[in-house]
Design a protein around this motif. Structure first.
Motif, PDB file in Angstrom:
ATOM      1  N   HIS A  35      14.199   4.925 -10.694  1.00 28.18           N
ATOM      2  CA  HIS A  35      13.309   4.243  -9.772  1.00 28.18           C
ATOM      3  C   HIS A  35      13.823   4.390  -8.339  1.00 28.18           C
ATOM      4  CE1 HIS A  35      16.332   1.248 -11.006  1.00 28.18           C
ATOM      5  NE2 HIS A  35      16.092   0.588  -9.889  1.00 28.18           N
ATOM      6  N   GLY A  36      12.916   4.233  -7.405  1.00 23.29           N
ATOM      7  CA  GLY A  36      13.230   4.359  -5.992  1.00 23.29           C
ATOM      8  C   GLY A  36      12.015   3.944  -5.188  1.00 23.29           C
ATOM      9  N   SER A  37      11.958   4.321  -3.933  1.00 25.35           N
ATOM     10  CA  SER A  37      10.792   3.970  -3.119  1.00 25.35           C
ATOM     11  C   SER A  37      10.589   4.999  -2.019  1.00 25.35           C
ATOM     12  CB  SER A  37      10.933   2.572  -2.511  1.00 25.35           C
ATOM     13  OG  SER A  37      11.960   2.547  -1.538  1.00 25.35           O
ATOM     14  N   LEU A  38       9.371   5.009  -1.492  1.00 28.78           N
ATOM     15  CA  LEU A  38       9.022   5.880  -0.377  1.00 28.78           C
ATOM     16  C   LEU A  38       9.331   5.189   0.950  1.00 28.78           C
ATOM     17  CD1 LEU A  38       5.565   7.170  -1.666  1.00 28.78           C
ATOM     18  CD2 LEU A  38       7.710   8.459  -1.568  1.00 28.78           C
ATOM     19  N   PRO A  39       9.377   5.929   2.047  1.00 28.79           N
ATOM     20  CA  PRO A  39       9.551   5.304   3.363  1.00 28.79           C
ATOM     21  C   PRO A  39       8.320   4.487   3.762  1.00 28.79           C
ATOM     22  CG  PRO A  39      10.048   7.666   3.439  1.00 28.79           C
ATOM     23  CD  PRO A  39       9.380   7.405   2.138  1.00 28.79           C
ATOM     24  N   HIS A  40       8.544   3.505   4.623  1.00 32.16           N
ATOM     25  CA  HIS A  40       7.438   2.775   5.259  1.00 32.16           C
ATOM     26  C   HIS A  40       7.011   3.622   6.462  1.00 32.16           C
ATOM     27  CE1 HIS A  40       5.008  -0.190   7.210  1.00 32.16           C
ATOM     28  NE2 HIS A  40       5.428  -1.208   6.472  1.00 32.16           N
ATOM     29  N   LEU A  41       5.796   4.136   6.430  1.00 35.51           N
ATOM     30  CA  LEU A  41       5.362   5.106   7.436  1.00 35.51           C
ATOM     31  C   LEU A  41       5.037   4.483   8.784  1.00 35.51           C
ATOM     32  CD1 LEU A  41       3.091   7.408   5.231  1.00 35.51           C
ATOM     33  CD2 LEU A  41       5.519   7.682   5.808  1.00 35.51           C
ATOM     34  N   GLY A  42       4.966   3.164   8.835  1.00 30.81           N
ATOM     35  CA  GLY A  42       4.694   2.504  10.103  1.00 30.81           C
ATOM     36  C   GLY A  42       3.239   2.544  10.517  1.00 30.81           C
ATOM     37  N   GLU A  43       2.353   2.845   9.572  1.00 28.56           N
ATOM     38  CA  GLU A  43       0.920   2.854   9.891  1.00 28.56           C
ATOM     39  C   GLU A  43       0.378   1.439  10.060  1.00 28.56           C
ATOM     40  OE1 GLU A  43      -1.017   5.217   6.936  1.00 28.56           O
ATOM     41  OE2 GLU A  43       0.055   7.055   7.486  1.00 28.56           O
ATOM     42  N   THR A  86       0.845  -1.186   0.000  1.00 28.71           N
ATOM     43  CA  THR A  86       0.000   0.000   0.000  1.00 28.71           C
ATOM     44  C   THR A  86       0.885   1.242   0.000  1.00 28.71           C
ATOM     45  OG1 THR A  86      -0.136  -0.103   2.409  1.00 28.71           O
ATOM     46  CG2 THR A  86      -1.908  -1.160   1.167  1.00 28.71           C
ATOM     47  N   LEU A  87       0.275   2.399  -0.231  1.00 22.38           N
ATOM     48  CA  LEU A  87       1.051   3.620  -0.398  1.00 22.38           C
ATOM     49  C   LEU A  87       1.844   3.975   0.855  1.00 22.38           C
ATOM     50  CD1 LEU A  87       1.570   5.732  -2.586  1.00 22.38           C
ATOM     51  CD2 LEU A  87      -0.273   7.115  -1.590  1.00 22.38           C
ATOM     52  N   ASP A  88       1.339   3.608   2.030  1.00 21.91           N
ATOM     53  CA  ASP A  88       2.021   3.947   3.278  1.00 21.91           C
ATOM     54  C   ASP A  88       3.164   2.989   3.612  1.00 21.91           C
ATOM     55  OD1 ASP A  88      -0.429   2.196   3.817  1.00 21.91           O
ATOM     56  OD2 ASP A  88       0.711   1.933   5.667  1.00 21.91           O
ATOM     57  N   MET A  89       3.284   1.882   2.847  1.00 21.91           N
ATOM     58  CA  MET A  89       4.279   0.851   3.176  1.00 21.91           C
ATOM     59  C   MET A  89       5.587   1.005   2.408  1.00 21.91           C
ATOM     60  SD  MET A  89       1.719  -2.443   3.315  1.00 21.91           S
ATOM     61  CE  MET A  89       2.988  -3.665   3.684  1.00 21.91           C
TER      62      MET A  89
END
Length: 311
Positions: free
Chosen positions: A235-243, A153-156
């Motif tokens: 390419h890259g990735s976002l942080p895992h927000l811990g939600e 998911t987007l938050d992960m």
């Protein structure tokens, strides 16, 4: 861009890949299938007795996760999965070699991954080419298949790409980035992004250049799905927000035509502050045949399981 498991790529999809540099997500496994495969494979990842690079003592060592398809049966089957290889054959030709695989877990609170491109893969290997395409080739890099072992998911911390950027080189891998554990936790453009102990900005052709993140696409995925993209695509990735307490789990397999030389003129690999021998390493012919003889090739895993090559 999606299609059914056994449906071949259309001419339109091939043209899209050539222009934009990516395709997917596509289904490879049902939720039950991927859960069963990962349950069995995960237990085997703790046993490095037959892995080709072993495990370093007392360090978090990414090389330890490299090429586990060469000793774990479930991963050996995965890199030769017909749903994957049949699509690659439409993109890079009938003769397809898998030259590397690795895990990309992202745990709650983990930083994102730097925007980057991979062409020769020399930037982390002390300036030595890991891949060398035939002289005069218009291509470069490798085709990456990123398979979700968990829902994403987007938050992960999902994978992201910037379409069409494979046509330009924003990084000079001959510069050879320097490795240091102190390079974790860097904030770039307001986002915590690292590169496993490297700062990929050290390789930029233009030190003042920044990626146009307004054009980025991030892939939310169901477990068992995969995406395909050129490694030369930004390419890259976002942080895992811990939600959620659930880690984001991805398994990447990388492919080139058998005409490409892999680790040319090298007997060792040096990355992440560690040097390993290539003595047991070999590429896997996942589709077609190897008519060139450039590379080390393994016909079976270190435990004796044959690879299921597609004709």
């Amino acid at each position: 861009m999606t299609n059914d498991l056994h449906e071949p790529l259309s001419d339109e999809q091939v043209a899209f890949f050539q222009k934009e540099g990516y395709l997917g997500p596509f289904p490879a496994y049902s939720e039950g299938e991927i859960d069963d495969i990962w349950r069995r494979a995960r237990l085997k990842t703790f046993d490095h007795s037959k892995s080709v690079f072993g495990k370093a003592e007392n360090t978090k060592d990414p090389i330890s996760s490299y090429d586990r398809h060469l000793d774990i049966d479930e991963l050996a089957d995965h890199v030769c999965h017909p749903a994957i290889v049949s699509k690659l054959q439409r993109l890079i030709g009938r003769d397809v070699a898998c030259w590397r695989s690795e895990f990309f877990p992202k745990y709650p609170g983990d930083e994102g991954t730097d925007w980057h491109q991979g062409d020769t893969f020399a930037g982390l290997n002390g300036g030595k080419d890991a891949l060398r395409w035939p002289e005069g080739s218009q291509e470069g890099g490798t085709v990456t298949v990123w398979t979700a072992l968990s829902d994403v998911t987007l938050d992960m911390g999902p994978m992201g790409i910037i379409p069409g950027t494979q046509h330009s080189r924003f990084y000079d891998e001959s510069k050879a980035a320097s490795y240091s554990q102190d390079k974790h936790g860097l904030v770039k453009n307001g986002v915590a992004r690292g590169f496993y102990g490297y700062d990929y900005r050290e390789l930029q052709v233009d030190p003042n250049w920044t990626p146009d993140e307004s054009k980025a696409i991030y892939f939310t995925m169901k477990k068992g799905e995969f995406i395909i993209f050129w490694s030369t695509l930004l390419h890259g990735s976002l942080p895992h927000l811990g939600e959620t307490s659930t880690p984001r789990l991805g398994y990447v397999s990388r492919y080139v035509p058998t005409s490409v030389k892999v680790y040319p003129d090298a007997d060792t690999l040096t990355e992440f502050g560690r040097t390993v021998t290539l003595e047991q390493y070999g590429t896997v012919i996942a589709g077609g045949e190897d008519a060139y003889g450039h590379n080390r090739v393994r016909s079976c895993t270190t435990r004796g399981k044959p690879f299921n090559r597609i004709a």
